[in-house]
Design a protein around this motif. Structure first.
Motif, short mmCIF file in Angstrom:
data_model
loop_
_atom_site.label_atom_id
_atom_site.label_comp_id
_atom_site.label_asym_id
_atom_site.label_seq_id
_atom_site.Cartn_x
_atom_site.Cartn_y
_atom_site.Cartn_z
N SER A 27 13.96 -18.90 4.32
CA SER A 27 15.08 -18.41 4.50
C SER A 27 15.18 -16.67 4.25
O SER A 27 15.77 -15.89 4.80
CB SER A 27 16.03 -18.90 3.83
N THR A 28 13.87 -16.50 3.31
CA THR A 28 13.80 -14.94 3.07
C THR A 28 13.20 -14.44 4.27
O THR A 28 13.38 -13.25 4.43
CB THR A 28 13.00 -14.85 1.82
N LEU A 29 12.31 -15.18 5.01
CA LEU A 29 11.39 -14.42 5.83
C LEU A 29 11.98 -14.58 7.33
O LEU A 29 11.77 -13.46 8.02
CB LEU A 29 9.86 -15.09 5.78
N LEU A 30 12.42 -15.58 7.62
CA LEU A 30 12.99 -15.93 8.93
C LEU A 30 14.30 -15.24 9.38
O LEU A 30 14.12 -14.63 10.41
CB LEU A 30 13.15 -17.42 9.23
N PHE A 31 15.32 -15.16 8.06
CA PHE A 31 16.50 -14.63 8.72
C PHE A 31 16.51 -13.14 9.11
O PHE A 31 17.15 -12.48 9.88
CB PHE A 31 17.37 -14.71 7.59
N PRO A 32 15.37 -12.33 8.33
CA PRO A 32 15.49 -10.98 8.57
C PRO A 32 14.89 -10.80 10.25
O PRO A 32 15.05 -9.78 10.78
CB PRO A 32 14.44 -10.29 7.69
N LEU A 33 14.34 -11.76 10.89
CA LEU A 33 13.97 -11.51 12.12
C LEU A 33 15.18 -11.48 13.23
O LEU A 33 15.08 -10.94 14.34
CB LEU A 33 12.80 -12.62 12.50
N LEU A 34 16.16 -12.28 12.68
CA LEU A 34 17.22 -12.51 13.58
C LEU A 34 17.77 -11.15 14.12
O LEU A 34 18.13 -11.01 15.13
CB LEU A 34 18.57 -13.29 12.84
N GLY A 35 17.99 -10.17 13.07
CA GLY A 35 18.69 -8.97 13.43
C GLY A 35 18.04 -8.14 14.57
O GLY A 35 18.40 -7.69 15.46
N PRO A 36 16.68 -8.05 14.14
CA PRO A 36 15.90 -7.12 15.05
C PRO A 36 15.78 -7.83 16.45
O PRO A 36 15.86 -7.23 17.53
CB PRO A 36 14.34 -7.18 14.43
N MET A 195 24.51 -10.01 4.81
CA MET A 195 24.01 -11.49 4.88
C MET A 195 22.62 -11.72 4.53
O MET A 195 22.32 -12.78 3.85
CB MET A 195 24.16 -11.96 6.33
N ALA A 196 21.85 -10.74 4.68
CA ALA A 196 20.43 -10.95 4.20
C ALA A 196 20.48 -10.98 2.69
O ALA A 196 19.77 -11.66 2.05
CB ALA A 196 19.55 -9.76 4.56
N ALA A 197 21.45 -10.21 1.96
CA ALA A 197 21.16 -10.08 0.70
C ALA A 197 21.72 -11.27 0.12
O ALA A 197 21.25 -11.70 -0.95
CB ALA A 197 22.17 -8.90 0.24
N PHE A 198 22.79 -12.08 0.78
CA PHE A 198 23.08 -13.30 0.45
C PHE A 198 22.29 -14.40 0.51
O PHE A 198 22.22 -15.26 -0.23
CB PHE A 198 24.56 -13.70 0.86
N ILE A 199 21.46 -14.35 1.70
CA ILE A 199 20.64 -15.57 2.10
C ILE A 199 19.28 -15.52 1.33
O ILE A 199 18.90 -16.65 0.91
CB ILE A 199 20.52 -15.56 3.71
N GLY A 200 18.78 -14.24 1.35
CA GLY A 200 17.53 -14.07 0.56
C GLY A 200 17.43 -14.93 -0.78
O GLY A 200 16.25 -15.53 -0.98
N SER A 239 15.96 -13.83 -8.19
CA SER A 239 16.90 -14.10 -7.19
C SER A 239 16.92 -12.47 -6.39
O SER A 239 17.03 -12.61 -5.21
CB SER A 239 18.21 -14.52 -7.55
N VAL A 240 17.11 -11.70 -7.33
CA VAL A 240 17.24 -10.10 -6.56
C VAL A 240 16.22 -9.95 -5.88
O VAL A 240 16.23 -9.28 -4.94
CB VAL A 240 17.72 -9.21 -7.80
N VAL A 241 15.03 -10.13 -6.25
CA VAL A 241 13.56 -9.71 -5.61
C VAL A 241 13.55 -10.42 -4.31
O VAL A 241 13.31 -9.67 -3.46
CB VAL A 241 12.42 -10.09 -6.54
N PHE A 242 14.26 -11.73 -4.22
CA PHE A 242 14.01 -12.28 -3.16
C PHE A 242 15.25 -11.80 -1.98
O PHE A 242 15.17 -11.60 -0.80
CB PHE A 242 14.43 -13.73 -3.22
N ALA A 243 16.44 -11.61 -2.67
CA ALA A 243 17.43 -10.80 -1.75
C ALA A 243 17.34 -9.62 -1.29
O ALA A 243 17.21 -9.25 -0.20
CB ALA A 243 18.73 -10.89 -2.73
N SER A 244 16.63 -8.57 -2.10
CA SER A 244 16.30 -7.29 -1.71
C SER A 244 15.12 -7.30 -0.78
O SER A 244 14.83 -6.77 0.04
CB SER A 244 15.58 -6.42 -3.02
N GLY A 245 14.10 -8.28 -0.80
CA GLY A 245 12.99 -8.58 0.13
C GLY A 245 13.59 -8.74 1.44
O GLY A 245 13.22 -8.17 2.32
N ALA A 246 14.52 -9.73 1.37
CA ALA A 246 15.33 -9.94 2.73
C ALA A 246 16.04 -8.72 3.21
O ALA A 246 15.88 -8.63 4.58
CB ALA A 246 16.24 -11.23 2.59
N VAL A 247 16.80 -8.08 2.46
CA VAL A 247 17.13 -6.93 3.04
C VAL A 247 16.36 -5.96 3.50
O VAL A 247 16.63 -5.08 4.67
CB VAL A 247 18.20 -6.02 1.76
#
Lengths: 394, 252
Positions: A27-36, A195-200, A239-247
């Protein structure tokens, strides 16, 4: 043992656990692909349409009846293809999609034109087909323009000023800068980033609270001689590291997509240079502090992993409200909006992407507000970790 | 050494623990024996500071658990009723995590982890993720992480629950070993044989109260029977079962 040493130990364990958890990594790595992907898709589709509208292929039946009109069309980037078909055949060809649209010029066109009577041309088009609309509009506009020119010439020939038949001229001024127009195209980016901040960090937040209890590992953990606050802060930090990573991944991906998008073809000049990218990051990354804090707090109340996940899925919709509102109506831009989480981020992003300069203070206020509210959630969670009903899941 | 004085705990209408007092000496194995729902787990939870008593006090090596919980917890090694593991961490990582939370680090920590892996015969599972561990393997990991900081006082809540014969034996050996090292071992059980095989002092709890305490011989004498199991049944009372169920709710 020092407070921050405990935070570090817990944080490191949560990170190790999180990195090994396929679900949270995905969820951290895949979701960020959706936007681009969506940015690329939207831009290329729009560009394709504009390119098609730029030069239109027009099938004409009876072109020999109006050579002047055909010349005018051809001099305006319309590629004329001559046809020999009956009206019925033409209608069938457009209906079946074989032709985008067809122009028919009746045999009496020249005769009526010479006699200064109204001469018709017939245009067959399928209005349900989006992809041909731009081309059809161009053809229509050109024929209207030619008709206007011919009318003016006739009036001049009769000694009448053509201005007499044009009492009103409609002049449009576009006040939005080109960057603002472009930002409109990127309207959905803030939504993706929030959304990335919440999903990550979601999986990790659930695993560290409701999951910890469901596994029955919370009680052994809390018997260790360390302050509860330190444990919760360690979990929060993970959790913040994962969220920020996704952002950050979402941002980087979207900026890369914008960089490779055919913007010039769209007539958009979008300057997403390093300063704007930094501005976007400064506006959105602190969102992770609050997202993770809220998620820890809410998931602590849940009795099971699944229950926590369904709460958090609902929770994720809340910060999207400002984005939704912004995409439908004008959100406005008032000072009180800056410290309101999600709303503040939306306002800042609108400003940054609209090419306005944003003061450091605005970033600081929005960021500090997210951080403080996140810490408040952490403090409440730490208190909850003292409650017997929470520890033992009664 | 653990001293418990007049502990009380009420869950809504149910008095789960009603004035429990006893002492668990160093170099001694003390057994907390009682039927299911007698208040054993609740008592232990108050001992290691996760439940605040409504009345009474607990001292661990002279430290009041209510006033200085972290200092008391540092002197306790606890195998609680909940022995959950992290499925994505290996046995060694579990022990190391708890060791670090007790302030151990560096070479000292690694030495202690190796020691426990050897002592508990966990070499085969040391590097494996805990997801597929058997009940016995899980117990070993839980025990190792509870003892990583060499606690003077060890609390074990029904430590042989769900274990097979071999694992139960291994656990008994551990308990004897800890006693030989001069540590204070307190464990709870509802199985008479287990308690009689290991304990120097037995504290029999029923309905939240201490019915009787003393050496196995003293208990036999007081109950007027040679059979310890018979003594247990007489002292705790069969009619206690219904009340025991009621207080079970409070145990969670």
């Amino acid at each position: 043992m020092g407070f921050w040493r405990v935070v570090w130990v817990v944080f490191r364990k949560e990170m190790l656990d999180g990195v090994r958890d396929r679900r949270s990594l995905l969820s951290t790595l895949l979701f960020p692909l959706l936007g681009p992907l969506m940015v690329t898709f939207a831009f290329t589709t729009v560009a394709d349409r504009q390119r098609e509208a730029g030069s239109v292929e027009l099938a004409v039946a009876g072109a020999e009846n109006a050579p002047a009109l055909i010349d005018f069309l051809e001099s305006n980037q319309v590629e004329v293809v001559e046809l020999e078909q009956t009206p019925e055949e033409i209608e069938a060809a457009v209906e079946s999609g074989e032709r985008d649209f067809v122009l028919e010029i009746p045999e009496d066109f020249g005769e009526r034109f010479e006699a200064a009577k109204v001469a018709s041309v017939h245009f067959t088009v399928d209005g349900t087909r989006d992809e041909t609309r731009a081309g059809a509009r161009k053809v229509e506009r050109l024929i209207q323009a030619w008709s206007g020119q011919m009318g003016s010439l006739r009036l001049i020939a009769r000694g009448v000023d053509p201005q007499l038949v044009n009492p009103v001229r409609f002049v449009q001024h576009e006040v939005a800068s080109e960057q603002q127009l472009a930002a409109k195209v990127l309207d959905f980016l803030p939504m993706f980033v929030i959304m990335a901040a919440f999903i990550g960090g979601m999986q990790l937040a659930v695993d560290a609270t409701a999951g910890e209890r469901e596994r029955r590992s919370l009680e052994p953990l809390l018997i260790n001689p360390v302050p509860r606050e330190a444990i919760v802060i360690g979990k929060w930090a993970g959790s913040v590291v994962f969220a920020s990573g996704a952002v950050i991944l979402t941002l980087a991906g979207s900026l890369a997509a914008v960089a490779y998008a055919p913007l010039e073809e769209l007539g958009i000049s979008l300057d997403l240079g390093p300063s704007i990218a930094l501005g976007i990051a400064a506006a959105t990354v602190p969102m992770g502090f609050l997202a993770s804090g809220l998620q820890l707090l809410v998931a602590t109340f849940a009795r099971s992993f699944k229950e926590a996940q369904s709460y958090l899925s609902l929770l994720m919709l809340v910060p999207l409200v400002p984005s939704f509102v912004a995409s439908l109506w004008e959100l406005g831009d008032a000072p009180w909006m800056i410290p309101v989480p999600a709303l503040g981020q939306q306002v800042l992003l609108d400003r940054v992407m609209g090419g306005e300069s944003v003061s450091f203070g605005a970033f600081a206020i929005a960021g500090a507000s997210s951080l403080l509210l996140g810490l408040l959630c952490v403090a409440i969670t730490a208190r909850l970790f003292r409650r017997e009903s929470i520890i033992f899941g009664r | 050494m653990i001293v418990v004085e007049g502990l009380q705990k009420r869950f809504k209408a149910v008095k789960a623990v009603d004035g429990v007092s006893f002492r668990a000496e160093d170099g001694c194995v003390t057994g907390l024996l009682g039927p299911n729902g007698a208040g054993k787990t609740t008592t232990l939870r108050m001992l290691y500071g996760l439940i605040a008593p409504d009345g009474g006090r607990v001292e661990v090596d002279g430290i009041d658990v209510g006033r200085r919980p972290l200092e008391a917890q540092a002197r306790l090694g606890v195998l609680p009723d909940a022995q959950g593991l992290y499925p994505r961490l290996s046995a060694v990582e579990h022990v190391r995590y708890f060791g670090e939370l007790h302030g151990l680090r560096g070479a000292e920590l690694e030495r202690r982890v190796d020691e426990l892996i050897t002592a508990l015969g966990m070499q085969n599972i040391a590097k494996r993720k805990s997801a597929g561990f058997s009940q016995g393997e899980r117990m070993k990991v839980a025990l190792a992480r509870a003892m990583v900081h060499r606690p003077q006082n060890i609390l074990l809540d029904e430590p042989t629950n769900g274990l097979d014969v071999m694992s139960t034996r291994a656990m008994r050996e551990q308990i004897r070993g800890l006693k030989a090292e001069g540590r204070c071992v307190l464990f709870s059980s509802h199985i008479m044989q287990e308690v009689s095989a290991l304990c120097d002092v037995i504290v029999i709890i029923a309905r939240g109260r201490v019915e009787i305490s003393g050496s196995p011989d003293e208990i036999r004498a007081q109950a007027g029977t040679e059979d310890l199991e018979e003594a247990f049944v007489r002292l705790t009372g069969v009619e206690g079962a219904a009340e025991a169920d009621a207080s079970q709710e409070g145990k969670g």
